[in-house]
Design an enzyme around this catalytic site. Structure first.
Site, PDB file in Angstrom:
ATOM      1  CD  GLU A 151      -2.865  -1.054   2.411  1.00 27.13           C
ATOM      2  OE1 GLU A 151      -2.363  -1.617   3.407  1.00 27.13           O
ATOM      3  OE2 GLU A 151      -3.984  -0.517   2.428  1.00 27.13           O
ATOM      4  CG  ASP A 158     -12.569  -0.322   4.217  1.00 27.53           C
ATOM      5  OD1 ASP A 158     -12.751  -1.041   5.201  1.00 27.53           O
ATOM      6  OD2 ASP A 158     -11.432  -0.069   3.766  1.00 27.53           O
TER       7      ASP A 158
HETATM    8  P1  5GP Z   1     -12.531  -4.057  11.312  1.00 24.43           P
HETATM    9  O1  5GP Z   1     -11.326  -4.956  11.290  1.00 24.43           O
HETATM   10  O2  5GP Z   1     -12.573  -3.223  12.556  1.00 24.43           O
HETATM   11  O3  5GP Z   1     -13.819  -4.783  11.079  1.00 24.43           O
HETATM   12  O4  5GP Z   1     -12.400  -3.075  10.047  1.00 24.43           O
HETATM   13  C1  5GP Z   1     -11.665  -1.881  10.061  1.00 24.43           C
HETATM   14  C2  5GP Z   1     -10.171  -2.161  10.108  1.00 24.43           C
HETATM   15  O5  5GP Z   1      -9.738  -2.776   8.891  1.00 24.43           O
HETATM   16  C3  5GP Z   1      -9.329  -0.879  10.189  1.00 24.43           C
HETATM   17  O6  5GP Z   1      -9.191  -0.454  11.523  1.00 24.43           O
HETATM   18  C4  5GP Z   1      -8.012  -1.318   9.557  1.00 24.43           C
HETATM   19  O7  5GP Z   1      -7.203  -1.978  10.509  1.00 24.43           O
HETATM   20  C5  5GP Z   1      -8.434  -2.325   8.523  1.00 24.43           C
HETATM   21  N1  5GP Z   1      -8.531  -1.707   7.168  1.00 24.43           N
HETATM   22  C6  5GP Z   1      -9.647  -1.289   6.540  1.00 24.43           C
HETATM   23  N2  5GP Z   1      -9.352  -0.800   5.313  1.00 24.43           N
HETATM   24  C7  5GP Z   1      -8.032  -0.927   5.165  1.00 24.43           C
HETATM   25  C8  5GP Z   1      -7.130  -0.614   4.099  1.00 24.43           C
HETATM   26  O8  5GP Z   1      -7.496  -0.093   3.028  1.00 24.43           O
HETATM   27  N3  5GP Z   1      -5.815  -0.891   4.308  1.00 24.43           N
HETATM   28  C9  5GP Z   1      -5.375  -1.478   5.469  1.00 24.43           C
HETATM   29  N4  5GP Z   1      -4.063  -1.715   5.576  1.00 24.43           N
HETATM   30  N5  5GP Z   1      -6.187  -1.777   6.494  1.00 24.43           N
HETATM   31  C10 5GP Z   1      -7.509  -1.515   6.332  1.00 24.43           C
END
Ligand code: 5GP
Length: 348
Positions: free
Chosen positions: A205, A287
């Site tokens: 990324e 997302d």
């Molecule tokens: P959760 O795991 O809380 O259900 O979803 C949100 C989490 O997913 C964020 O806090 C982050 O750690 C991870 N996340 C969401 N979108 C991205 C992205 O585009 N890149 C990365 N590296 N992590 C993401």
């Protein structure tokens, strides 16, 4: 059939969707009401409108990581998390998604511990009307975690995989790519892999060729994003050749990359280079709440930007079935896509 309807009706596979980033506005409003009714402290009032990030937004990838705390404030109880799971799965199903691997990072909140967090999502998956979608869970490790916590998550993932192998299929590494060092997560990821879980890594990324090579050499089952791998998008000849040799499937998320300014525009997205080089690719949303998109919209954008016809889109959908972590579901999902393909007289 016009392209928009085709993309919607085509049975699709979603392999890169973070639960808390996928909450739609209507889901967030329902969670707000639920939390208010159950007397849960609500800190999201002023922030709700800041959740969505569009292409014209001045925020970038680094800012994106602040946004998730808005969703986290809503999915703070087991009940809210379970409802968030059910509503999100329903939205994917309504959009023609026939198989999804939802991913999420277990957290301790004032109302639940990490174990209850996983239980709530699994309850959501079980309680969702699964007539048209197969739903599985990938457990996330966040790059901001210390080794003790990533070990704890790996242990939980292994335990839940052993108890519910029909639902828990993998472990992934995500979170802010400027934070943490991949090597410190290798012991936890290796233990999860040795126990039988599949592994996905967010990779490239940001420009960090050393880490990208370490990740490719780790031989994960899938890579996420893969932006700075091809020399045209910030990679080196070495990172690109390593990916071409490995042929690790890559989960691509076009709108996410454009909206976070990780790539300068759809037409410059590395989809083109990967597609032409025959790297196995899967189209995903990342997302869908944060980036106001849907899986059918991502297929549509690919078609419009790279002049793909319906046959080529269908080939992408069929190809994605080969890379789902639940190996037992591969044939079922593939038959569903092929049934649609045959019904529409496409020749793959
Ligand atoms: P959760 O795991 O809380 O259900 O979803 C949100 C989490 O997913 C964020 O806090 C982050 O750690 C991870 N996340 C969401 N979108 C991205 C992205 O585009 N890149 C990365 N590296 N992590 C993401």
């Amino acid at each position: 059939m016009e392209l928009f309807n085709f993309c919607r009706e085509l049975p699709k596979v979603e392999l890169h969707a973070h639960l808390n980033g996928s909450l739609s506005k209507s889901t967030m409003l329902q969670l707000k009401r639920l939390n208010a009714d159950s007397g849960v402290k609500d800190e999201t009032n002023t922030f709700m409108d800041e959740f969505v990030m569009g292409a014209g937004d001045t925020r970038n990838l680094a800012d994106c990581f602040q946004i998730f705390s808005i969703a986290h404030a809503l999915t703070i109880t087991p009940q809210a998390l379970q409802i968030a799971t059910i509503l999100t799965l329903q939205e994917f199903q309504d959009d023609g998604c026939c198989y999804i691997e939802l991913r999420s990072t277990p957290r301790d909140t004032p109302y639940m511990n990490k174990r209850q967090y996983i239980d709530a999502i699994l309850e959501g998956i079980r309680n969702h009307d699964a007539s048209n979608i197969i739903s599985r869970l990938i457990i996330s490790i966040n790059r901001n975690m210390l080794q003790k916590e990533s070990d704890e998550i790996a242990d939980l993932a292994i335990e839940y995989f052993q108890k519910h192998p029909e639902l828990v299929v993998g472990v992934e590494l995500s979170g802010n790519p400027t934070v943490g060092d991949f090597q410190s997560f290798v012991p936890a990821l290796t233990r999860a892999r040795d126990a039988g879980l599949k592994i996905a890594l967010h990779c490239g990324e940001i420009c960090n060729p050393g880490e990208i090579l370490e990740m490719i050499n780790f031989k994960p089952d899938r890579l996420g994003h893969g932006i700075c791998i091809h020399p045209k998008s910030g990679g080196t000849e070495e990172t690109w050749q390593a990916l071409c040799r490995s042929l690790i499937p890559v989960e691509l998320c076009l709108t996410s990359n454009v909206n976070t300014k990780s790539v300068p525009g759809y037409d410059l997205h590395h989809f083109k280079e990967f597609y032409e080089a025959g790297i196995p690719i899967i189209i995903n949303t990342d997302d869908k709440g944060v980036f106001a998109t849907s899986l059918s919209q991502e297929y549509m954008l690919c078609a419009e930007t790279f002049q793909l016809d319906k046959t080529q889109l269908a080939r992408l959908a069929v190809g994605a079935c080969q890379h789902v972590f639940d190996v037992k579901s591969r044939d079922t999902v593939k038959s569903k896509v092929l049934e649609f393909v045959n019904k529409h007289g496409l020749c793959l």
